[in-house]
Design an enzyme around this catalytic site. Structure first.
Site, PDB file in Angstrom:
ATOM      1  N   TYR A  67       0.823  -1.216   0.000  1.00 40.39           N
ATOM      2  CA  TYR A  67       0.000   0.000   0.000  1.00 40.39           C
ATOM      3  C   TYR A  67       0.855   1.264   0.000  1.00 40.39           C
ATOM      4  CZ  TYR A  67      -4.483  -2.287   0.165  1.00 40.39           C
ATOM      5  OH  TYR A  67      -5.582  -3.022  -0.199  1.00 40.39           O
ATOM      6  N   ASN A 106     -12.209   4.919  -6.563  1.00 44.59           N
ATOM      7  CA  ASN A 106     -10.766   5.140  -6.552  1.00 44.59           C
ATOM      8  C   ASN A 106     -10.325   5.648  -5.188  1.00 44.59           C
ATOM      9  OD1 ASN A 106     -10.764   4.371  -9.223  1.00 44.59           O
ATOM     10  ND2 ASN A 106     -11.007   6.473  -9.976  1.00 44.59           N
ATOM     11  N   HIS A 123     -14.687   3.494  -1.493  1.00 47.33           N
ATOM     12  CA  HIS A 123     -13.731   2.457  -1.095  1.00 47.33           C
ATOM     13  C   HIS A 123     -12.591   3.026  -0.271  1.00 47.33           C
ATOM     14  CE1 HIS A 123     -15.117  -0.343  -4.588  1.00 47.33           C
ATOM     15  NE2 HIS A 123     -15.958  -0.337  -3.566  1.00 47.33           N
ATOM     16  N   CYS A 131      -5.102   4.074  12.871  1.00 45.70           N
ATOM     17  CA  CYS A 131      -4.444   3.296  13.930  1.00 45.70           C
ATOM     18  C   CYS A 131      -5.336   2.117  14.309  1.00 45.70           C
ATOM     19  CB  CYS A 131      -4.201   4.192  15.159  1.00 45.70           C
ATOM     20  SG  CYS A 131      -3.480   3.258  16.526  1.00 45.70           S
ATOM     21  N   THR A 192     -15.063   1.890 -14.999  1.00 43.04           N
ATOM     22  CA  THR A 192     -15.133   0.846 -13.977  1.00 43.04           C
ATOM     23  C   THR A 192     -15.589  -0.467 -14.591  1.00 43.04           C
ATOM     24  OG1 THR A 192     -16.024   0.173 -11.832  1.00 43.04           O
ATOM     25  CG2 THR A 192     -17.478   1.518 -13.226  1.00 43.04           C
ATOM     26  N   SER A 193     -14.963  -1.541 -14.114  1.00 42.08           N
ATOM     27  CA  SER A 193     -15.212  -2.858 -14.715  1.00 42.08           C
ATOM     28  C   SER A 193     -16.521  -3.455 -14.231  1.00 42.08           C
ATOM     29  CB  SER A 193     -14.064  -3.808 -14.346  1.00 42.08           C
ATOM     30  OG  SER A 193     -13.983  -3.910 -12.939  1.00 42.08           O
ATOM     31  N   ASN A 217     -16.722   3.758 -20.935  1.00 46.14           N
ATOM     32  CA  ASN A 217     -15.662   2.815 -20.609  1.00 46.14           C
ATOM     33  C   ASN A 217     -14.889   2.456 -21.875  1.00 46.14           C
ATOM     34  OD1 ASN A 217     -14.683   1.431 -18.162  1.00 46.14           O
ATOM     35  ND2 ASN A 217     -15.060  -0.450 -19.331  1.00 46.14           N
TER      36      ASN A 217
HETATM   37  C1  BV8 Z   1     -19.054  -5.420   0.998  1.00 45.81           C
HETATM   38  C2  BV8 Z   1      -9.958  -0.628  -2.100  1.00 45.81           C
HETATM   39  C3  BV8 Z   1     -20.533  -6.220   2.673  1.00 45.81           C
HETATM   40  C4  BV8 Z   1      -8.830  -1.576  -1.774  1.00 45.81           C
HETATM   41  C5  BV8 Z   1     -11.500  -2.045  -3.364  1.00 45.81           C
HETATM   42  C6  BV8 Z   1     -22.496  -8.790  -3.558  1.00 45.81           C
HETATM   43  C7  BV8 Z   1     -22.869  -7.766  -2.700  1.00 45.81           C
HETATM   44  C8  BV8 Z   1     -21.965  -7.269  -1.769  1.00 45.81           C
HETATM   45  C9  BV8 Z   1     -20.661  -7.762  -1.697  1.00 45.81           C
HETATM   46  C10 BV8 Z   1     -20.292  -8.790  -2.547  1.00 45.81           C
HETATM   47  C11 BV8 Z   1     -21.203  -9.298  -3.470  1.00 45.81           C
HETATM   48  N1  BV8 Z   1     -20.563 -10.277  -4.162  1.00 45.81           N
HETATM   49  C12 BV8 Z   1     -19.295 -10.380  -3.701  1.00 45.81           C
HETATM   50  C13 BV8 Z   1     -19.107  -9.507  -2.715  1.00 45.81           C
HETATM   51  C14 BV8 Z   1     -17.869  -9.342  -1.968  1.00 45.81           C
HETATM   52  C15 BV8 Z   1     -16.947  -8.316  -2.622  1.00 45.81           C
HETATM   53  C16 BV8 Z   1     -16.949  -8.326  -4.121  1.00 45.81           C
HETATM   54  O1  BV8 Z   1     -17.621  -7.525  -4.764  1.00 45.81           O
HETATM   55  N2  BV8 Z   1     -16.173  -9.218  -4.712  1.00 45.81           N
HETATM   56  C17 BV8 Z   1     -16.086  -9.279  -6.156  1.00 45.81           C
HETATM   57  C18 BV8 Z   1     -14.655  -9.513  -6.571  1.00 45.81           C
HETATM   58  C19 BV8 Z   1     -17.028 -10.334  -6.650  1.00 45.81           C
HETATM   59  N3  BV8 Z   1     -17.314  -6.985  -2.154  1.00 45.81           N
HETATM   60  C20 BV8 Z   1     -16.862  -6.573  -0.965  1.00 45.81           C
HETATM   61  O2  BV8 Z   1     -16.204  -7.281  -0.200  1.00 45.81           O
HETATM   62  C21 BV8 Z   1     -17.219  -5.153  -0.556  1.00 45.81           C
HETATM   63  N4  BV8 Z   1     -17.753  -5.184   0.780  1.00 45.81           N
HETATM   64  O3  BV8 Z   1     -19.838  -5.592   0.124  1.00 45.81           O
HETATM   65  O4  BV8 Z   1     -19.393  -5.462   2.360  1.00 45.81           O
HETATM   66  C22 BV8 Z   1     -20.022  -7.627   2.775  1.00 45.81           C
HETATM   67  C23 BV8 Z   1     -19.192  -7.938   3.827  1.00 45.81           C
HETATM   68  C24 BV8 Z   1     -18.752  -9.256   3.958  1.00 45.81           C
HETATM   69  C25 BV8 Z   1     -19.106 -10.234   3.009  1.00 45.81           C
HETATM   70  C26 BV8 Z   1     -19.921  -9.878   1.910  1.00 45.81           C
HETATM   71  C27 BV8 Z   1     -20.381  -8.572   1.799  1.00 45.81           C
HETATM   72  C28 BV8 Z   1     -15.982  -4.262  -0.509  1.00 45.81           C
HETATM   73  C29 BV8 Z   1     -15.412  -4.078  -1.878  1.00 45.81           C
HETATM   74  C30 BV8 Z   1     -14.303  -2.999  -1.845  1.00 45.81           C
HETATM   75  C31 BV8 Z   1     -12.974  -3.634  -2.178  1.00 45.81           C
HETATM   76  N5  BV8 Z   1     -11.940  -2.583  -2.249  1.00 45.81           N
HETATM   77  N6  BV8 Z   1     -10.599  -1.041  -3.375  1.00 45.81           N
HETATM   78  C32 BV8 Z   1      -7.624  -1.336  -2.650  1.00 45.81           C
HETATM   79  O5  BV8 Z   1      -7.670  -0.496  -3.566  1.00 45.81           O
HETATM   80  O6  BV8 Z   1      -6.600  -2.026  -2.406  1.00 45.81           O
HETATM   81  S1  BV8 Z   1     -12.113  -2.573  -4.842  1.00 45.81           S
HETATM   82  C33 BV8 Z   1     -10.985  -2.218  -6.086  1.00 45.81           C
HETATM   83  O7  BV8 Z   1     -11.264  -3.108  -7.140  1.00 45.81           O
HETATM   84  C34 BV8 Z   1     -11.161  -0.847  -6.706  1.00 45.81           C
HETATM   85  O8  BV8 Z   1     -11.531   0.116  -5.760  1.00 45.81           O
HETATM   86  C35 BV8 Z   1     -12.225  -1.019  -7.759  1.00 45.81           C
HETATM   87  O9  BV8 Z   1     -13.485  -0.660  -7.294  1.00 45.81           O
HETATM   88  C36 BV8 Z   1     -12.262  -2.505  -7.970  1.00 45.81           C
HETATM   89  C37 BV8 Z   1     -11.947  -2.884  -9.368  1.00 45.81           C
HETATM   90  O10 BV8 Z   1     -10.620  -2.348  -9.609  1.00 45.81           O
HETATM   91  P1  BV8 Z   1     -10.067  -2.159 -11.117  1.00 45.81           P
HETATM   92  O11 BV8 Z   1     -10.408  -3.341 -11.942  1.00 45.81           O
HETATM   93  O12 BV8 Z   1      -8.692  -1.647 -11.115  1.00 45.81           O
HETATM   94  O13 BV8 Z   1     -10.828  -0.976 -11.595  1.00 45.81           O
HETATM   95  P2  BV8 Z   1     -12.130  -0.985 -12.265  1.00 45.81           P
HETATM   96  O14 BV8 Z   1     -13.080  -2.019 -11.802  1.00 45.81           O
HETATM   97  O15 BV8 Z   1     -12.564   0.350 -12.003  1.00 45.81           O
HETATM   98  O16 BV8 Z   1     -11.746  -1.425 -13.811  1.00 45.81           O
HETATM   99  C38 BV8 Z   1     -11.047  -0.573 -14.665  1.00 45.81           C
HETATM  100  C39 BV8 Z   1     -12.014  -0.324 -15.837  1.00 45.81           C
HETATM  101  O17 BV8 Z   1     -11.616   0.836 -16.538  1.00 45.81           O
HETATM  102  C40 BV8 Z   1     -12.020  -1.475 -16.838  1.00 45.81           C
HETATM  103  O18 BV8 Z   1     -13.335  -1.780 -17.231  1.00 45.81           O
HETATM  104  C41 BV8 Z   1     -11.221  -0.893 -18.043  1.00 45.81           C
HETATM  105  O19 BV8 Z   1     -11.737  -1.360 -19.290  1.00 45.81           O
HETATM  106  C42 BV8 Z   1     -11.508   0.580 -17.928  1.00 45.81           C
HETATM  107  N7  BV8 Z   1     -10.451   1.459 -18.413  1.00 45.81           N
HETATM  108  C43 BV8 Z   1      -9.113   1.291 -18.313  1.00 45.81           C
HETATM  109  N8  BV8 Z   1      -8.486   2.371 -18.829  1.00 45.81           N
HETATM  110  C44 BV8 Z   1      -9.442   3.233 -19.233  1.00 45.81           C
HETATM  111  C45 BV8 Z   1     -10.702   2.667 -18.961  1.00 45.81           C
HETATM  112  N9  BV8 Z   1     -11.857   3.288 -19.250  1.00 45.81           N
HETATM  113  C46 BV8 Z   1     -11.774   4.527 -19.810  1.00 45.81           C
HETATM  114  N10 BV8 Z   1     -10.606   5.137 -20.097  1.00 45.81           N
HETATM  115  C47 BV8 Z   1      -9.432   4.527 -19.830  1.00 45.81           C
HETATM  116  N11 BV8 Z   1      -8.266   5.148 -20.120  1.00 45.81           N
END
Ligand code: BV8
Length: 251
Positions: A67, A106, A123, A131, A192-193, A217
């Site tokens: 981090y 972000n 997020h 702390c 966002t993906s 996107n």
């Molecule tokens: C939670 C901080 C309750 C950390 C991040 C259903 C409901 C609720 C929860 C879940 C559910 N199903 C599963 C879950 C659990 C989990 C989840 O969603 N898992 C996924 C993998 C299936 N969710 C959670 O745990 C969340 N908590 O819901 O609490 C709970 C509690 C316990 C148990 C269950 C539920 C918390 C989620 C937060 C995680 N933290 N970030 C860190 O940064 O280290 S998420 C992190 O990944 C980012 O913040 C971002 O949101 C996410 C994806 O990251 P990236 O792929 O990098 O970015 P992005 O998605 O934005 O993709 C990039 C996009 O941009 C692509 O599409 C690309 O084509 C495009 N692109 C690229 N370049 C360009 C572009 N577009 C335009 N122009 C460009 N130049």
């Protein structure tokens, strides 16, 4: 794909806009997306494995090093034209007493550095650390840290102020998101993906509340089918062009 002029028309006619940005907006500032955030020595790790409370408990040194590297990279980057365009769009709306809410997944703080005001970091933040002993938050920390994990003045190990997988989003962020999504006329998801929930489900909340939804996107996502309109291209190019067309349509 809908024409950019039609999306500009839609935005110019809106009273309340909710925007949700992902790593694709920061990508053009040189910040790797979450999935690409592992390069060099980190390449052997799965980001989803590192971004969890379990990983921090198991190896606080490894996780805080990762981090801190990301924090240093972010601090060395600058907002790009996409960030500035969103700040200008907010100003255009605010000066006309219209509502503009920027929900961002972000954690890099670039929207605020670009001048956006009404920003909800759903997020959390890489810049703010907490702390684990007292819960106190710290913003102005040494770069780089001198120990891993860094230790607070209360003697507790610090953790990044981000929301890890398996952690709930901050209550105030969830509340602000729910309020925005249930009252906006237009919902824009940008760079966002659409794979991480609950943020990926924001489009369904907005749509069921009657908003017109647009996905801006590089390519299609698992949520593309839910959106009314899509714009494909780079956010750093599309957003400035879109905001100029909105400006021309606003009285
Ligand atoms: C939670 C901080 C309750 C950390 C991040 C259903 C409901 C609720 C929860 C879940 C559910 N199903 C599963 C879950 C659990 C989990 C989840 O969603 N898992 C996924 C993998 C299936 N969710 C959670 O745990 C969340 N908590 O819901 O609490 C709970 C509690 C316990 C148990 C269950 C539920 C918390 C989620 C937060 C995680 N933290 N970030 C860190 O940064 O280290 S998420 C992190 O990944 C980012 O913040 C971002 O949101 C996410 C994806 O990251 P990236 O792929 O990098 O970015 P992005 O998605 O934005 O993709 C990039 C996009 O941009 C692509 O599409 C690309 O084509 C495009 N692109 C690229 N370049 C360009 C572009 N577009 C335009 N122009 C460009 N130049």
């Amino acid at each position: 794909m809908t024409d950019i002029a039609d999306i500009a028309e839609l935005i110019a006619g809106a009273d309340h806009i909710a925007v949700n940005t992902g790593a694709g907006v920061s990508a053009e500032s040189g910040i790797p997306t979450f999935r690409d955030a592992l390069e060099g020595l980190w390449a052997k790790y799965d980001p989803q494995e590192l971004a969890t409370p379990e990983a921090y408990a198991r190896d606080p040194e490894l996780v805080t090093r990762w981090y801190d590297e990301r924090r240093q990279k972010v601090l060395a980057c600058a907002p790009n034209p996409g960030h500035h365009a969103l700040a200008q769009l907010e100003a255009l709306f605010t000066e006309r007493k219209r509502r503009f809410v920027l929900l961002t997944q972000n954690v890099d703080g670039l929207h605020v550095r670009a001048g956006s005001r009404n920003v909800v970091e759903v997020h959390g933040s890489l810049i703010t650390w907490r702390c684990t002993k007292t819960g106190a938050t710290y913003h102005d920390l040494p770069v780089p840290f001198d120990t891993y994990p860094p230790i607070s003045d209360a003697g507790g190990p610090l953790r990044p102020g981000v929301v890890w997988f398996g952690e709930s989003l901050p209550a105030d962020a969830l509340e602000a998101s729910f309020e925005a999504l249930s009252t906006c006329d237009v919902y824009l998801a940008i760079g966002t993906s659409g794979v991480v929930f609950p943020a990926a489900g924001f489009v369904e909340q907005a749509r069921s509340a009657g908003a017109t939804t647009v996905e801006i996107n590089l390519d299609d996502t698992p949520m593309t089918r839910v959106f009314h309109h899509t714009l494909r291209g780079k956010s750093g190019e599309l957003l400035p062009a879109l905001v100029e067309q909105v400006r021309a349509r606003l009285v």
